[in-house]
Design an enzyme around this catalytic site. Structure first.
Site: not given
Length: 312
Positions: A155, A159
């Site tokens: 993640y 991001k």
């Protein structure tokens, strides 16, 4: 209505943050393409927007592939006649520490968040450029992508990568009059609901009560609706001069994030040899110069401490 006549796609908008974004865009006058992998969830979201007096349609497809991106843009153009706004919100989590994270865990998250943003933005920008539309592209980042977080290798990479792409796309899209930004939401979600630190804030939200001021003001943590206003503003004509930015929103707080930048700069004639680094390490790499990593939360006031788990 500042978005009257505009058409928006919001990926991952069947529920949660994405639905809040879609409803606010519709409230400001835009027709909205709802996207979800579950047809029933997407239909419910469309019904909510229509019940509020807005216009919406659904494109049920898992974000990631070029075909999915094409289907989303086609759905907007075929149903509403045009496309003006893209919000790339779709995402999944597969949280595990590094040694427990599988290739599949990593690839799934990268495919939806990072590749899904890439394919959808590429398709939308192609439409904007071909049709001379000064489009608005809003991608979704995370504090994890800015600072890191335990158990979120996949993640964090996705991001952080999204912000890197946005900085690049702002350069490439400028001549076409298209803006592209990242919004970094800090809000109650299914993920934060499981974190004891946020227990009192999430419980208040679920009861329909205002979150304690500590969360809203001191932490900048709030509801999905606290973020939705920024999404709609960046989608408007008024935001034509804002591009290439990473902007955080949560509770009562708004933040414009800096670029990663040098904390210190030191020069040495002849360069930095191994021996020179040994000699100057204490100054070069002191507690004052080395940077923090991970989120650092303020201590919870006593009255906001989570309830102890029931004894078994």
């Amino acid at each position: 209505m500042s978005l009257n006549g505009k058409v928006a796609i919001v990926t991952g908008s069947g529920q949660g943050l994405g639905l809040a974004y879609a409803r606010e865009l519709a409230r400001q006058g835009a027709a909205v393409v709802i996207n979800d992998v579950n047809a029933g969830t997407a239909a419910e979201a469309v019904a909510q927007i229509e019940a509020d007096g807005g216009r919406a349609t659904a494109v049920v497809v898992p974000v990631g592939t070029t075909d999915a991106a094409k289907a989303l843009v086609a759905g907007a153009v075929e149903t509403f006649g045009r496309l003006d706004i893209l919000v790339t919100n779709a995402g999944i989590l597969r949280d595990k520490s590094l040694l427990k994270m599988t290739d599949e865990d990593f690839d799934l998250v990268i495919n939806v968040h990072l590749k899904g943003t890439f394919t959808c933005v590429r398709e939308a920008f192609a439409y904007f450029k071909e049709n001379n539309v000064p489009g608005r592209i809003i991608t979704i980042g995370s504090p994890t992508g800015q600072r890191g977080n335990f158990g979120q290798t996949n993640y964090a990479a996705a991001k952080a990568g999204i912000v890197g792409m946005v900085r690049t796309w702002a350069l490439e899209m400028k001549k076409a009059g298209v803006t592209v930004n990242t919004v970094i939401p800090v809000a109650a979600t299914a993920m934060t609901k499981t974190v004891p630190y946020f227990q009192k804030a999430v419980e208040a939200d679920e009861r329909g009560e205002a979150m304690p001021a500590f969360f809203r003001h001191d932490l900048g943590f709030g509801t999905a609706d606290d973020v939705a206003g920024l999404i709609a503003y960046l989608a408007s004509d008024e935001a034509a001069g804002i591009t290439g930015q990473a902007i955080g929103a949560g509770g009562d707080r708004l933040q414009v994030w800096t670029h990663p930048t040098a904390a210190t700069t030191e020069y040495r004639d002849g360069g930095w040899t191994f021996e020179a680094l040994q000699e100057n390490a204490a100054t070069l790499f002191s507690k004052e110069t080395l940077q923090t990593y991970g989120e650092e939360f303020l201590p919870l006031p006593a009255e906001l401490q989570p309830e102890p788990a029931p004894a078994r």
